[in-house]
Design an enzyme around this catalytic site. Structure first.
Site, PDB file in Angstrom:
ATOM      1  N   GLY A  50       4.685  11.734  -7.138  1.00  0.00           N
ATOM      2  CA  GLY A  50       5.809  10.897  -6.721  1.00  0.00           C
ATOM      3  C   GLY A  50       5.832  10.666  -5.228  1.00  0.00           C
ATOM      4  N   HIS A 110       3.603   5.811  -2.149  1.00  0.00           N
ATOM      5  CA  HIS A 110       3.380   4.959  -0.981  1.00  0.00           C
ATOM      6  C   HIS A 110       2.286   3.960  -1.312  1.00  0.00           C
ATOM      7  CE1 HIS A 110      -0.081   7.530  -0.481  1.00  0.00           C
ATOM      8  NE2 HIS A 110       0.712   8.596  -0.404  1.00  0.00           N
ATOM      9  N   GLU A 111       1.873   3.201  -0.300  1.00  0.00           N
ATOM     10  CA  GLU A 111       0.903   2.135  -0.524  1.00  0.00           C
ATOM     11  C   GLU A 111      -0.419   2.670  -1.102  1.00  0.00           C
ATOM     12  OE1 GLU A 111       1.264  -0.973  -0.771  1.00  0.00           O
ATOM     13  OE2 GLU A 111      -0.875  -1.373  -0.929  1.00  0.00           O
ATOM     14  N   GLY A 112      -0.770   3.906  -0.743  1.00  0.00           N
ATOM     15  CA  GLY A 112      -1.993   4.490  -1.313  1.00  0.00           C
ATOM     16  C   GLY A 112      -1.881   4.587  -2.840  1.00  0.00           C
ATOM     17  N   HIS A 113      -0.732   5.097  -3.316  1.00  0.00           N
ATOM     18  CA  HIS A 113      -0.528   5.165  -4.774  1.00  0.00           C
ATOM     19  C   HIS A 113      -0.492   3.754  -5.368  1.00  0.00           C
ATOM     20  CE1 HIS A 113       1.651   8.988  -3.541  1.00  0.00           C
ATOM     21  NE2 HIS A 113       0.764   9.445  -4.411  1.00  0.00           N
ATOM     22  N   ASP A 143      -7.974  13.018  -1.442  1.00  0.00           N
ATOM     23  CA  ASP A 143      -8.102  14.400  -1.895  1.00  0.00           C
ATOM     24  C   ASP A 143      -9.472  14.552  -2.553  1.00  0.00           C
ATOM     25  OD1 ASP A 143      -5.458  15.298  -1.103  1.00  0.00           O
ATOM     26  OD2 ASP A 143      -4.763  13.856  -2.575  1.00  0.00           O
ATOM     27  N   VAL A 183      -6.270   4.639   1.570  1.00  0.00           N
ATOM     28  CA  VAL A 183      -5.513   3.569   2.227  1.00  0.00           C
ATOM     29  C   VAL A 183      -4.957   4.159   3.526  1.00  0.00           C
ATOM     30  CG1 VAL A 183      -3.568   1.974   2.039  1.00  0.00           C
ATOM     31  CG2 VAL A 183      -4.943   2.522   0.014  1.00  0.00           C
ATOM     32  N   MET A 191      -2.871   7.549   4.309  1.00  0.00           N
ATOM     33  CA  MET A 191      -1.513   7.632   3.761  1.00  0.00           C
ATOM     34  C   MET A 191      -1.368   8.872   2.886  1.00  0.00           C
ATOM     35  SD  MET A 191      -0.199   3.868   2.997  1.00  0.00           S
ATOM     36  CE  MET A 191      -0.203   2.650   4.305  1.00  0.00           C
ATOM     37  N   SER A 192      -0.219   9.525   3.005  1.00  0.00           N
ATOM     38  CA  SER A 192       0.056  10.733   2.239  1.00  0.00           C
ATOM     39  C   SER A 192       1.572  10.901   2.147  1.00  0.00           C
ATOM     40  CB  SER A 192      -0.547  11.946   2.967  1.00  0.00           C
ATOM     41  OG  SER A 192       0.086  13.132   2.538  1.00  0.00           O
TER      42      SER A 192
HETATM   43  O1  PAF Z   1      -2.876  14.301  -6.120  1.00  0.00           O
HETATM   44  C1  PAF Z   1      -1.782  14.605  -6.619  1.00  0.00           C
HETATM   45  O2  PAF Z   1      -0.747  13.981  -6.374  1.00  0.00           O
HETATM   46  C2  PAF Z   1      -1.687  15.812  -7.554  1.00  0.00           C
HETATM   47  O3  PAF Z   1      -2.487  16.842  -7.140  1.00  0.00           O
HETATM   48  C3  PAF Z   1      -1.958  15.444  -9.027  1.00  0.00           C
HETATM   49  C4  PAF Z   1      -3.394  14.977  -9.237  1.00  0.00           C
HETATM   50  C5  PAF Z   1      -0.993  14.390  -9.503  1.00  0.00           C
HETATM   51  C6  PAF Z   1      -1.768  16.689  -9.913  1.00  0.00           C
HETATM   52  O4  PAF Z   1      -0.466  17.184  -9.810  1.00  0.00           O
END
Ligand code: PAF
Length: 447
Positions: free
Chosen positions: A184, A187-190, A303, A329, A337-338
């Site tokens: 959750g 951000h723009e990366g997601h 990651d 991103v 971004m994080s």
């Molecule tokens: O990268 C993340 O946000 C988390 O480590 C993940 C892969 C959703 C697992 O909880």
């Protein structure tokens, strides 16, 4: 003589459109042909209205649109096949290219009160309510637009059973499923992962779950940023179909006891600094794979070690899906971004750009021919040392993919990985970043 349809015939509404050839004649002919189909009774047609193309497409003329009310004894899939056949008879080439000019477009808008969600057909039509060229004819046919059913996208599921039953329906309907697991605070990366899943899969599931198993004692589990309202907005904008946001009890019941053991990919770097972290990640991801049964699962390359662990786990446990890595991103100054970037104080935020700058500097030397691992690492460390705010945890150059150690001498590319702590903000923040020294074409650094 046409047979009179039995009373159990289903009430159906079909949208009509044409913007190629003699538009009016195309629509009228379609209505005549529809009326001749066995098992179909045309009850009423709206008048026709002009509308411009909605969305992006090549330059083209305006549409003529309308809608027709009918009753049918045909199952929805058979009626859909009839509509496609009428489109082809009118000169449309299938499969149709989206938003291209067409002599005839027939959309099944409503099929009785049925909710159908398969790869071939979604009814009620998912966007009927957004389109004036559909609303107006439906209103003319006497329907009360406010009470007509609409899909809620994304649908929010809190319970495993709901996720399971929605994805089961999609799988039975021949849909491919893309999964984007997240914690959750999107951000723009997601958003880039969600958009990629949207482009590549019939249905997209995003998950938001702050997974306690992957936080160690003293880490920020309780304080991890949570914003489900914001996450919902990001998911809606990216076209996510289902947002799964369970609580801890849903994911791990009282009797929960089984964990995924991880191996070599989880050693060193984050694995060394955060004991148990990757076992927690692998366990939750395995559970999400088992629940959502995706064809593809999308993870950010930021990651990189997590990605290597998940790839290994997916192969070892035999999940039949593709793990799709997605590029990092970055902010304008290069910071990856994080979700944790929000913790950075202003000075640390400015200082944090050093991570990317340091790796870029080594990448530049790599581009100019430097192949000595230790010299490349020394270059990254030298730039990081110019920023006193950054407390460096590690700098590594590892083999692309599984992140195995590389020999010190000649390296043919690989991935630089750095982690550093910054601590002037609300709480200390650890930032991770990495940069590939290999691309698909040749030995050019990129990220
Ligand atoms: O990268 C993340 O946000 C988390 O480590 C993940 C892969 C959703 C697992 O909880």
């Amino acid at each position: 003589m046409r047979a009179i349809l039995p009373v159990h015939a289903t009430a159906v509404y079909v949208g009509l459109g044409s913007n190629q050839g003699d538009r009016r004649a195309n629509l009228e002919r379609a209505l005549e042909r529809l009326a001749q189909v066995p098992g179909v009774d045309v009850l009423a047609a709206s008048s026709f209205h002009e509308s411009e193309l909605v969305g992006d497409g090549p330059p083209q003329g305006a549409f003529l649109n309308g809608a027709v009310a009918l009753r049918t004894t045909l199952p929805a899939a058979a009626l859909l096949a009839v509509l496609k056949q009428l489109e082809v008879q009118a000169g449309r080439v299938l499969p149709a290219q989206p938003n291209h000019p067409r002599p005839l477009d027939l959309d099944l808008l409503f099929y009785g009160d049925r909710w159908i969600d398969t790869a071939a057909l979604v009814v009620p039509h998912p966007r009927w309510h957004e389109r004036e060229f559909v609303r107006r004819p439906l209103a003319e046919l006497g329907l009360d637009l406010e009470t007509l059913p609409r899909w809620q996208r994304p649908r929010v599921a809190r319970e495993v059973g709901e996720l399971w039953s929605v994805t089961a329906g999609w799988l039975a309907g021949g849909c491919t499923i893309g999964l984007v697991p997240t914690m959750g605070s999107l951000h723009e990366g997601h958003a880039s992962l969600l958009r990629r899943a949207r482009a590549e899969c019939d249905r997209v599931v995003a998950t938001v779950f702050v997974n306690p198993l992957q936080f160690g004692p003293g880490e920020d589990f309780a304080a991890y940023p949570r914003d489900l309202g914001g996450d919902l907005a990001v998911c809606a904008a990216a076209g996510v179909d289902l947002l799964f946001a369970p609580d801890v009890a849903q994911m791990y019941g009282d009797a929960f006891a089984s964990h995924v053991a991880v191996g070599r990919e989880a050693e060193g770097m984050e694995g060394a600094l955060r004991p148990g972290h990757f076992a927690g990640v692998a366990t939750v991801v395995a559970r999400l794979f088992a629940m959502a049964r995706p064809h593809r699962a999308y993870f950010g390359e930021k990651d990189a070690q997590q990605l290597a662990v998940i790839r290994r786990m997916t192969l070892d446990l035999g999940f039949p899906l593709e793990v799709v890595p997605c590029p990092i991103v970055r902010e304008a100054d290069g910071l990856a971004m994080s979700s944790r970037n929000v913790y950075l104080g202003d000075d640390d935020r400015r200082a944090s750009a050093v991570l990317h700058r340091a790796m870029q500097s080594a990448a530049e030397r790599f581009r100019r021919g430097l192949r000595d691992r230790d010299a490349l690492l020394a270059r990254v460390r030298a730039v990081l040392a110019t920023e006193p705010r950054a407390a460096v945890d590690y700098v590594e150059l590892r083999r692309e993919g599984d992140l195995a150690e590389l020999p010190p001498g000649d390296v043919d590319g690989g991935r630089l990985l750095v982690a550093a702590r910054f601590s002037d903000g609300a709480r200390p923040v650890r930032l991770l970043d990495n940069l590939s020294l290999v691309d698909r074409v040749g030995n050019q650094a990129h990220d």
